[in-house]
Write an enzyme that holds these catalytic residues in place. Sequence first.
Site, PDB file in Angstrom:
ATOM      1  N   LYS A  40     -14.653  -3.119  14.022  1.00  0.00           N
ATOM      2  CA  LYS A  40     -13.626  -4.138  13.727  1.00  0.00           C
ATOM      3  C   LYS A  40     -12.372  -3.660  12.888  1.00  0.00           C
ATOM      4  CE  LYS A  40     -14.056  -7.387   9.971  1.00  0.00           C
ATOM      5  NZ  LYS A  40     -13.016  -7.250   9.152  1.00  0.00           N
ATOM      6  N   ASN A  41     -13.000  -2.910  11.922  1.00  0.00           N
ATOM      7  CA  ASN A  41     -11.799  -2.359  11.022  1.00  0.00           C
ATOM      8  C   ASN A  41     -11.237  -1.176  11.439  1.00  0.00           C
ATOM      9  OD1 ASN A  41     -12.983  -4.164   9.201  1.00  0.00           O
ATOM     10  ND2 ASN A  41     -13.883  -2.728   7.750  1.00  0.00           N
ATOM     11  N   ARG A 113      -5.786 -10.943   7.324  1.00  0.00           N
ATOM     12  CA  ARG A 113      -4.786 -10.071   6.382  1.00  0.00           C
ATOM     13  C   ARG A 113      -4.297  -9.229   7.369  1.00  0.00           C
ATOM     14  NH1 ARG A 113      -5.086  -9.616   1.413  1.00  0.00           N
ATOM     15  NH2 ARG A 113      -4.914  -7.560   1.342  1.00  0.00           N
ATOM     16  N   CYS A 137     -10.969 -12.742   4.159  1.00  0.00           N
ATOM     17  CA  CYS A 137     -11.950 -13.177   3.447  1.00  0.00           C
ATOM     18  C   CYS A 137     -12.209 -13.436   1.966  1.00  0.00           C
ATOM     19  CB  CYS A 137     -13.347 -12.452   3.601  1.00  0.00           C
ATOM     20  SG  CYS A 137     -14.517 -12.375   5.038  1.00  0.00           S
ATOM     21  N   ASP A 327     -19.061  -3.289   2.077  1.00  0.00           N
ATOM     22  CA  ASP A 327     -19.562  -4.133   3.146  1.00  0.00           C
ATOM     23  C   ASP A 327     -21.182  -4.148   3.258  1.00  0.00           C
ATOM     24  OD1 ASP A 327     -16.836  -3.840   3.306  1.00  0.00           O
ATOM     25  OD2 ASP A 327     -16.784  -5.231   4.931  1.00  0.00           O
ATOM     26  N   VAL A 349     -15.479  -2.346  -5.848  1.00  0.00           N
ATOM     27  CA  VAL A 349     -14.259  -2.427  -4.885  1.00  0.00           C
ATOM     28  C   VAL A 349     -13.566  -3.468  -5.159  1.00  0.00           C
ATOM     29  CG1 VAL A 349     -13.555  -2.114  -2.775  1.00  0.00           C
ATOM     30  CG2 VAL A 349     -15.262  -0.570  -3.642  1.00  0.00           C
TER      31      VAL A 349
HETATM   32  C1  UD1 Z   1     -10.842  -2.995   4.160  1.00  0.00           C
HETATM   33  C2  UD1 Z   1     -11.884  -3.423   5.126  1.00  0.00           C
HETATM   34  C3  UD1 Z   1     -12.945  -4.302   4.440  1.00  0.00           C
HETATM   35  C4  UD1 Z   1     -13.523  -3.456   3.291  1.00  0.00           C
HETATM   36  C5  UD1 Z   1     -12.501  -2.758   2.410  1.00  0.00           C
HETATM   37  C6  UD1 Z   1     -13.042  -1.705   1.396  1.00  0.00           C
HETATM   38  C7  UD1 Z   1     -10.484  -3.972   7.057  1.00  0.00           C
HETATM   39  C8  UD1 Z   1     -10.066  -5.073   8.008  1.00  0.00           C
HETATM   40  N1  UD1 Z   1     -11.227  -4.290   6.138  1.00  0.00           N
HETATM   41  O1  UD1 Z   1     -10.125  -4.005   3.585  1.00  0.00           O
HETATM   42  O2  UD1 Z   1     -14.070  -4.624   5.449  1.00  0.00           O
HETATM   43  O3  UD1 Z   1     -14.466  -3.978   2.516  1.00  0.00           O
HETATM   44  O4  UD1 Z   1     -11.464  -1.945   3.434  1.00  0.00           O
HETATM   45  O5  UD1 Z   1     -13.686  -0.455   2.117  1.00  0.00           O
HETATM   46  O6  UD1 Z   1     -10.440  -2.858   7.377  1.00  0.00           O
HETATM   47  N2  UD1 Z   1      -5.995  -3.838  -3.594  1.00  0.00           N
HETATM   48  C9  UD1 Z   1      -4.984  -4.056  -4.319  1.00  0.00           C
HETATM   49  N3  UD1 Z   1      -3.587  -3.992  -3.803  1.00  0.00           N
HETATM   50  C10 UD1 Z   1      -3.289  -3.898  -2.459  1.00  0.00           C
HETATM   51  C11 UD1 Z   1      -4.273  -3.761  -1.756  1.00  0.00           C
HETATM   52  C12 UD1 Z   1      -5.696  -3.433  -2.122  1.00  0.00           C
HETATM   53  O7  UD1 Z   1      -5.117  -4.232  -5.554  1.00  0.00           O
HETATM   54  O8  UD1 Z   1      -2.216  -3.987  -2.159  1.00  0.00           O
HETATM   55  C13 UD1 Z   1      -7.178  -3.936  -3.990  1.00  0.00           C
HETATM   56  C14 UD1 Z   1      -8.221  -4.902  -3.627  1.00  0.00           C
HETATM   57  O9  UD1 Z   1      -7.795  -5.948  -4.103  1.00  0.00           O
HETATM   58  C15 UD1 Z   1      -9.594  -4.437  -3.445  1.00  0.00           C
HETATM   59  C16 UD1 Z   1      -9.444  -2.760  -3.477  1.00  0.00           C
HETATM   60  O10 UD1 Z   1      -7.940  -2.773  -3.644  1.00  0.00           O
HETATM   61  O11 UD1 Z   1     -10.143  -4.731  -4.695  1.00  0.00           O
HETATM   62  C17 UD1 Z   1      -9.744  -2.345  -2.232  1.00  0.00           C
HETATM   63  O12 UD1 Z   1      -9.122  -3.187  -0.869  1.00  0.00           O
HETATM   64  P1  UD1 Z   1      -8.581  -2.252   0.250  1.00  0.00           P
HETATM   65  O13 UD1 Z   1      -9.418  -1.007   0.499  1.00  0.00           O
HETATM   66  O14 UD1 Z   1      -7.232  -2.596   0.539  1.00  0.00           O
HETATM   67  O15 UD1 Z   1      -9.304  -3.221   1.363  1.00  0.00           O
HETATM   68  P2  UD1 Z   1      -8.758  -3.889   2.919  1.00  0.00           P
HETATM   69  O16 UD1 Z   1      -8.102  -2.895   3.433  1.00  0.00           O
HETATM   70  O17 UD1 Z   1      -8.317  -5.262   2.485  1.00  0.00           O
END
Ligand code: UD1
Length: 458
Positions: A40-41, A113, A137, A327, A349
């Site tokens: 999915k990711n 997202r 989520c 995850d 995370v």
């Molecule tokens: C992706 C995955 C998700 C996984 C996560 C971490 C997808 C669709 N989802 O989510 O399954 O759990 O990576 O491996 O690929 N953050 C900020 N500001 C931002 C972006 C992120 O503060 O602009 C923070 C988030 O709140 C979180 C952390 O960074 O605490 C990690 O988020 P991120 O790695 O960006 O996760 P996703 O890409 O949303």
Amino acid sequence: MNSLTKDSLMSAARVGLGGDTLRIHGGKPLTGRIEVRGAKNLVTKAMVAALLGDSPSTLKGVPEISDVHVVRGLLEAHGVVIDSPEPGVLTLDPSNVVSAHFAEINAHAGSSRIPILFCGPLLHQLGEAFIPDLGGCKIGDRPIDFHLDALRALGANVKKLDDGIHLTAPDGLTGAHIELPFPSVGATEQVLLSAVRARGTTELKNAAIEPEIMDLIAILQKMGAIISVEPNRVIVIEGVEKLRGYLHTAIFDRNEAASWAAAALATRGDITVGGAEQQELMTFLNVYRKVGGEFEVLEDGIRFWHPGCALKPVQVETDVHPGFMTDWQQPMVVALTQADGVSVVHETVYENRFGFTEALNEMGADIVVHKDGIASITRRVPRRKLEQAAVITGPTPLHGADVRVPDLRGGFSHLIAALAASGTSTISNVGIIARGYELFLDKLQQLGAEFEVVATEA
Ligand code: UD1
């Protein structure tokens, strides 16, 4: 109807679940073989990458999950012609990309997202992009500040509106030096998808290096990009003027594989996950072995099974790759309720990823969540303020309960817990699980689970 229920119903409808609530008769080991397909990711991002090409792309290994439908709808709203010549294969033709109407984008996006990743490709193709309010989520605030800062650094103008964000780049995007405050997966992908066709070179520091990101880089290289992954989380992207379409088979879904592995442990079962590969699961497999879980790497998958004796407690902390992925913790926590002793899981995370444990406690688990983390001799120096810890004392027999799915991974954990529990459980909002778990009801059936789809909530 609250937004979670609405999402669940939409998600269930997209993949033809035929219902949104399950009645599960637990206490039976899950045994047999199931297959996992593309992650999915990765798949959702690979679909967005097709927007950058000047010829059609073909993506193979596409799972039948509702997030794929969401991205398909969004791409089609932007004029991409998508076809599925056979199950698991998508062709994406971006020859006629157009701006989509706000309402249409909103209708397709729901709380996903993924729209944030449309920014770079749309800025290249159209000079502007609109991103609706984002959800995903409900596992914390999940801000998009890293994304917007990176886009600004590359030359985009970002304007916040009441219902979303409007971006423009009349003069195109230009390479930049960017350092992420945290190796965010999404923000790294944002920079890749935006810098790949920017003028000049972009150096991204503190990048995420998850296997799905490496697969996205492989796709972009097939399209004509020049991207080098250097030591210490540095990625250098030399912008190119044009990209072509790609032919690619998606990397397998390591999160789904880990979830079924945890299900084998929690239900005292024996599950072969076809399509799972060892390399991307090494950190998970180490923890699995420490807990006492057995596994065997096969030529075409991995077999996971319960050892038949007591499981052992562990201390584990989630981290960015190559650490223990966030995850994986929710399904493993269910298995840890059956370990003989006290386990500690630190979440580093996300700031709010233990909500699912409340339902497990209702089912008889003994899990205490420490909202500010806890001191531990094996814990490394805390890096972020948001971390929490769950202390799981086992073994605790689980019994059936009525629970509502809170999010994707938490929901799958509830499913596993209900299957491990004695008696009957009712699980509502299971449509959320269809966002990321392909044909999970069929797979449960294949593994001998006893359940009925009882109702679609209104
Ligand atoms: C992706 C995955 C998700 C996984 C996560 C971490 C997808 C669709 N989802 O989510 O399954 O759990 O990576 O491996 O690929 N953050 C900020 N500001 C931002 C972006 C992120 O503060 O602009 C923070 C988030 O709140 C979180 C952390 O960074 O605490 C990690 O988020 P991120 O790695 O960006 O996760 P996703 O890409 O949303």
